[in-house]
Write a protein that holds these residues in place. Structure first.
Motif, short mmCIF file in Angstrom:
data_model
loop_
_atom_site.label_atom_id
_atom_site.label_comp_id
_atom_site.label_asym_id
_atom_site.label_seq_id
_atom_site.Cartn_x
_atom_site.Cartn_y
_atom_site.Cartn_z
N GLY A 51 0.81 -1.21 0.00
CA GLY A 51 0.00 0.00 0.00
C GLY A 51 0.84 1.26 0.00
N ILE A 52 1.91 1.26 0.79
CA ILE A 52 2.80 2.43 0.83
C ILE A 52 3.48 2.62 -0.52
CG2 ILE A 52 4.94 3.34 1.83
CD1 ILE A 52 3.99 2.04 4.51
N ALA A 53 3.97 1.51 -1.09
CA ALA A 53 4.60 1.58 -2.41
C ALA A 53 3.60 2.06 -3.46
CB ALA A 53 5.16 0.22 -2.80
N TYR A 54 2.36 1.56 -3.37
CA TYR A 54 1.34 1.99 -4.32
C TYR A 54 1.05 3.48 -4.20
CZ TYR A 54 -3.07 3.03 -6.42
OH TYR A 54 -4.04 3.66 -7.15
N VAL A 55 0.94 3.98 -2.99
CA VAL A 55 0.65 5.41 -2.80
C VAL A 55 1.77 6.26 -3.42
CG1 VAL A 55 0.47 7.24 -1.06
CG2 VAL A 55 -0.83 5.13 -0.80
N ILE A 56 3.00 5.86 -3.24
CA ILE A 56 4.13 6.61 -3.80
C ILE A 56 4.07 6.59 -5.32
CG2 ILE A 56 6.65 6.65 -4.04
CD1 ILE A 56 6.71 5.61 -1.08
N ILE A 57 3.84 5.40 -5.89
CA ILE A 57 3.78 5.28 -7.35
C ILE A 57 2.57 6.03 -7.90
CG2 ILE A 57 3.40 3.62 -9.23
CD1 ILE A 57 5.08 1.62 -7.50
N ALA A 58 1.42 5.88 -7.26
CA ALA A 58 0.21 6.56 -7.72
C ALA A 58 0.36 8.07 -7.63
CB ALA A 58 -1.00 6.10 -6.92
N LEU A 59 0.99 8.54 -6.57
CA LEU A 59 1.23 9.98 -6.43
C LEU A 59 2.09 10.50 -7.58
CD1 LEU A 59 0.91 12.56 -4.74
CD2 LEU A 59 2.98 11.90 -3.53
N ALA A 60 3.14 9.76 -7.90
CA ALA A 60 4.02 10.17 -9.00
C ALA A 60 3.27 10.16 -10.33
CB ALA A 60 5.24 9.25 -9.07
N ILE A 61 2.57 9.08 -10.62
CA ILE A 61 1.85 8.97 -11.90
C ILE A 61 0.75 10.02 -12.00
CG2 ILE A 61 0.25 7.50 -13.22
CD1 ILE A 61 1.94 5.10 -12.26
N ASN A 62 -0.04 10.18 -10.95
CA ASN A 62 -1.12 11.16 -10.98
C ASN A 62 -0.60 12.59 -11.06
OD1 ASN A 62 -3.52 9.54 -10.93
ND2 ASN A 62 -3.03 9.01 -8.82
N SER A 63 0.50 12.87 -10.39
CA SER A 63 1.08 14.22 -10.45
C SER A 63 1.59 14.54 -11.84
CB SER A 63 2.22 14.36 -9.44
OG SER A 63 1.74 14.21 -8.14
N ILE A 64 2.30 13.59 -12.43
CA ILE A 64 2.81 13.78 -13.79
C ILE A 64 1.65 13.95 -14.77
CG2 ILE A 64 4.05 12.66 -15.69
CD1 ILE A 64 5.89 11.44 -13.48
N ALA A 65 0.65 13.09 -14.66
CA ALA A 65 -0.52 13.19 -15.55
C ALA A 65 -1.22 14.53 -15.37
CB ALA A 65 -1.48 12.04 -15.28
N PHE A 66 -1.40 14.96 -14.12
CA PHE A 66 -2.05 16.24 -13.86
C PHE A 66 -1.29 17.39 -14.52
CE2 PHE A 66 -2.86 20.01 -11.22
CZ PHE A 66 -4.24 20.05 -11.27
N LEU A 67 0.04 17.38 -14.37
CA LEU A 67 0.85 18.44 -14.98
C LEU A 67 0.79 18.39 -16.50
CD1 LEU A 67 3.93 18.38 -12.59
CD2 LEU A 67 2.10 20.09 -12.69
N ILE A 68 0.73 17.19 -17.06
CA ILE A 68 0.59 17.07 -18.52
C ILE A 68 -0.75 17.64 -18.97
CG2 ILE A 68 0.27 15.40 -20.40
CD1 ILE A 68 2.46 13.69 -18.99
N PHE A 69 -1.81 17.35 -18.23
CA PHE A 69 -3.12 17.90 -18.59
C PHE A 69 -3.12 19.42 -18.50
CE2 PHE A 69 -4.70 13.63 -17.05
CZ PHE A 69 -4.82 13.13 -18.33
N ILE A 70 -2.48 19.96 -17.49
CA ILE A 70 -2.40 21.42 -17.36
C ILE A 70 -1.62 22.00 -18.54
CG2 ILE A 70 -1.53 23.33 -15.94
CD1 ILE A 70 -4.04 21.86 -14.82
N ALA A 71 -0.51 21.36 -18.91
CA ALA A 71 0.27 21.83 -20.06
C ALA A 71 -0.57 21.77 -21.35
CB ALA A 71 1.54 21.00 -20.21
#
Length: 110
Positions: A51-71
């Motif tokens: 779960g901890i590993a998933y949260v870290i990975i999901a945070l990274a993927i979601n953050s990158i995706a969010f920034l791509i959408f903003i761009a």
């Protein structure tokens, strides 16, 4: 009426608008699965580690995706608020993840 809204949109924008919801639902489904697994697993430590590993990975993927959408919203100015609004759907997972975290901590500590 919903179809009229997207009638003149380029296909790239229409496809882009579908992605945040898919990402948000996938993150929510995996997180919920891990939470349920936590409750039924006899040995909780591996589930907590996963779960901890998933949260870290999901945070990274979601953050990158969010920034791509903003761009992309700046690239497609005519549809900027549509794109930003859809990207905002991904932010719904933040309080859900926090709630799951609180549940796991309370169940683990007692």
């Amino acid at each position: 009426m919903e179809n009229d809204k997207y009638e003149n949109m380029p296909d790239a924008v229409i496809n882009l608008l579908k992605l945040p919801l898919k990402i948000a639902l996938t993150s929510l489904a995996i997180g919920t699965f891990l939470l349920l697994l936590f409750f039924v697993a006899p040995d909780k430590d591996p589930v907590i580690s996963t779960g901890i590993a998933y949260v870290i990975i999901a945070l990274a993927i979601n953050s990158i995706a969010f920034l791509i959408f903003i761009a992309f919203s700046f690239r497609h100015k005519a549809y900027q608020w549509n794109i930003i609004g859809r990207a905002g759907l991904m932010l719904i997972n933040i309080p859900v993840a926090y709630l799951y975290f609180i549940i796991v901590v309370k169940c683990t500590i007692g």
